[in-house]
Design a protein around this motif. Structure first.
Motif, PDB file in Angstrom:
ATOM      1  N   PHE A 206       0.835  -1.323  -0.017  1.00 34.90           N
ATOM      2  CA  PHE A 206       0.024   0.000  -0.060  1.00 34.90           C
ATOM      3  C   PHE A 206       0.938   1.083  -0.180  1.00 34.90           C
ATOM      4  O   PHE A 206       2.160   1.224   0.470  1.00 34.90           O
ATOM      5  CB  PHE A 206      -0.829   0.156   1.262  1.00 34.90           C
TER       6      PHE A 206
ATOM      7  N   TYR B 151       0.006   5.212   1.312  1.00 34.30           N
ATOM      8  CA  TYR B 151      -1.108   6.051   2.086  1.00 34.30           C
ATOM      9  C   TYR B 151      -0.222   7.513   1.810  1.00 34.30           C
ATOM     10  O   TYR B 151       0.863   7.628   1.892  1.00 34.30           O
ATOM     11  CB  TYR B 151      -1.171   6.000   3.526  1.00 34.30           C
TER      12      TYR B 151
ATOM     13  N   PHE C 213       3.409   7.257   2.847  1.00 34.75           N
ATOM     14  CA  PHE C 213       3.953   6.179   3.694  1.00 34.75           C
ATOM     15  C   PHE C 213       3.612   4.818   2.874  1.00 34.75           C
ATOM     16  O   PHE C 213       2.601   4.665   2.410  1.00 34.75           O
ATOM     17  CB  PHE C 213       3.093   6.254   5.009  1.00 34.75           C
TER      18      PHE C 213
ATOM     19  N   LEU D 234      -1.381  -3.333   9.434  1.00 33.89           N
ATOM     20  CA  LEU D 234      -0.264  -2.716   8.630  1.00 33.89           C
ATOM     21  C   LEU D 234       1.071  -2.270   9.169  1.00 33.89           C
ATOM     22  O   LEU D 234       0.908  -1.890  10.343  1.00 33.89           O
ATOM     23  CB  LEU D 234      -0.911  -1.399   7.919  1.00 33.89           C
TER      24      LEU D 234
ATOM     25  N   PHE E 267       4.036  -0.053   8.576  1.00 28.07           N
ATOM     26  CA  PHE E 267       4.577   1.502   7.922  1.00 28.07           C
ATOM     27  C   PHE E 267       5.877   1.444   7.921  1.00 28.07           C
ATOM     28  O   PHE E 267       6.732   0.961   8.729  1.00 28.07           O
ATOM     29  CB  PHE E 267       3.684   2.548   8.623  1.00 28.07           C
ATOM     30  N   GLY E 268       6.270   2.154   6.803  1.00 26.18           N
ATOM     31  CA  GLY E 268       7.469   2.670   6.719  1.00 26.18           C
ATOM     32  C   GLY E 268       7.631   4.070   7.264  1.00 26.18           C
ATOM     33  O   GLY E 268       6.664   4.549   8.106  1.00 26.18           O
ATOM     34  N   GLN E 269       8.943   4.508   7.485  1.00 22.55           N
ATOM     35  CA  GLN E 269       9.037   5.871   8.322  1.00 22.55           C
ATOM     36  C   GLN E 269       8.399   7.121   7.620  1.00 22.55           C
ATOM     37  O   GLN E 269       8.301   8.344   8.297  1.00 22.55           O
ATOM     38  CB  GLN E 269      10.551   6.101   8.529  1.00 22.55           C
TER      39      GLN E 269
ATOM     40  N   TYR F 243      -3.312   2.668  15.979  1.00 25.34           N
ATOM     41  CA  TYR F 243      -2.000   2.964  15.605  1.00 25.34           C
ATOM     42  C   TYR F 243      -1.446   4.149  16.637  1.00 25.34           C
ATOM     43  O   TYR F 243      -2.287   4.947  16.790  1.00 25.34           O
ATOM     44  CB  TYR F 243      -1.643   3.146  14.135  1.00 25.34           C
TER      45      TYR F 243
ATOM     46  N   GLY G 111       7.618  12.320  13.423  1.00 26.92           N
ATOM     47  CA  GLY G 111       8.680  12.009  12.496  1.00 26.92           C
ATOM     48  C   GLY G 111       8.567  10.498  11.986  1.00 26.92           C
ATOM     49  O   GLY G 111       9.532  10.110  11.593  1.00 26.92           O
ATOM     50  N   GLN G 112       7.719   9.851  12.709  1.00 28.78           N
ATOM     51  CA  GLN G 112       7.715   8.353  12.197  1.00 28.78           C
ATOM     52  C   GLN G 112       6.496   7.871  11.916  1.00 28.78           C
ATOM     53  O   GLN G 112       5.343   8.851  11.693  1.00 28.78           O
ATOM     54  CB  GLN G 112       7.695   7.658  13.590  1.00 28.78           C
ATOM     55  N   GLY G 113       6.430   6.628  11.094  1.00 26.54           N
ATOM     56  CA  GLY G 113       5.233   6.021  10.436  1.00 26.54           C
ATOM     57  C   GLY G 113       4.501   5.451  11.677  1.00 26.54           C
ATOM     58  O   GLY G 113       4.826   5.347  12.732  1.00 26.54           O
ATOM     59  N   PRO G 114       3.107   5.350  11.352  1.00 31.48           N
ATOM     60  CA  PRO G 114       2.343   4.758  12.591  1.00 31.48           C
ATOM     61  C   PRO G 114       2.756   3.211  12.912  1.00 31.48           C
ATOM     62  O   PRO G 114       2.999   2.688  11.931  1.00 31.48           O
ATOM     63  CB  PRO G 114       0.979   4.725  11.565  1.00 31.48           C
TER      64      PRO G 114
ATOM     65  N   PHE H  53       1.374  -0.135  14.772  1.00 31.30           N
ATOM     66  CA  PHE H  53       0.167  -1.122  15.249  1.00 31.30           C
ATOM     67  C   PHE H  53       0.179  -1.038  16.657  1.00 31.30           C
ATOM     68  O   PHE H  53       1.022  -1.449  17.187  1.00 31.30           O
ATOM     69  CB  PHE H  53       0.187  -2.310  14.424  1.00 31.30           C
TER      70      PHE H  53
END
Lengths: 114, 112
Positions: free
Chosen positions: A34, A36, A90, A102, A104-106, B35, B40-43, B45
């Motif tokens: 995905f 986003y 993302f 999911l 996620f990347g950074q 989440y 500055g980070q991705g979500p 879980f």
């Protein structure tokens, strides 16, 4: 376990130029992929997804991504960006047996300049 | 409603306070996810519900975090004895079909 690496934290680009946002993943099982997008002060919105079938998937606003299993990549591309594409992007993966959870990347901050 | 609604949008808590974050999913959506997104980070879980059943809570960082969805609709994420490292945006997502998650705007929690 799955993991996602977005290779660029920030990508500055001029309006109407092409752009590629890179995403690599690792997984021991088949995954779904995905992208986003998160505009300032807004929630995450699904841009596009790969579940099966054609490895090239497209969004309604001109972005496309190609699933490359051998390189474990899912890079996002757009041939000509607009100012309005400025946002955080993302990449995410989900394994088939996890109910849609999911990973996620950074994130990559795309900044489009006039 | 038209989308996933989260409240409050912003919450400032003193260290040691308990907080409760609410998520109203899209009507009819069976699955609900929480989440945590640090600056500055991705979500990341936290937990997942299918109807009222909590099927995965592997991402909850400690036993201070607790989530519930008693009637299979609204969900609450509770954090007890908040600490500074709990400061983050907490995102809720719901879905009807698998792999079609819709996200709320999030609750920004600041612990001072």
């Amino acid at each position: 376990a799955q993991s996602v690496t977005q290779l660029d934290s920030q990508v500055p680009v001029f309006e109407e130029a092409p752009v590629e946002l890179r995403c690599n993943y690792s997984s021991s099982v088949s995954v779904y992929l995905f992208w986003y997008v998160q505009y300032p002060n807004q929630g995450l919105q699904l841009l596009l997804k790969y579940l099966s079938g054609s490895t090239l998937v497209e969004s309604i606003n001109g972005f496309e991504a190609e699933f490359n299993k051998s390189q474990t990549s899912f890079h996002l591309r757009k041939p000509s960006v607009h100012i309005s594409d400025t946002a955080e992007y993302f990449c995410a993966v989900s394994a088939g047996n996890q109910g849609g959870k999911l990973i996620f990347g950074q994130g990559t901050e795309l900044s489009v300049k006039p | 409603g038209a989308g996933v609604s989260q409240s409050p949008r912003y919450k400032v808590a003193k260290r040691g306070q308990d907080v409760a974050l609410r998520c109203d999913p899209i009507s009819g959506h069976v699955s609900l996810f929480w989440y945590q997104q640090a600056l500055g980070q991705g979500p990341e879980f936290l937990t997942y519900f299918q109807n009222e059943a909590q099927l995965d809570k592997s991402g909850l960082p400690s036993d201070r975090f607790f989530a519930e969805r008693p009637e299979g609709s609204v969900s609450t994420l509770k954090i007890q004895r908040t600490q500074q490292e709990d400061s983050a945006v907490y995102l809720c997502a719901s879905s009807k079909a698998i792999y079609e998650a819709f996200f709320g705007q999030g609750t920004r929690l600041t612990v001072v």
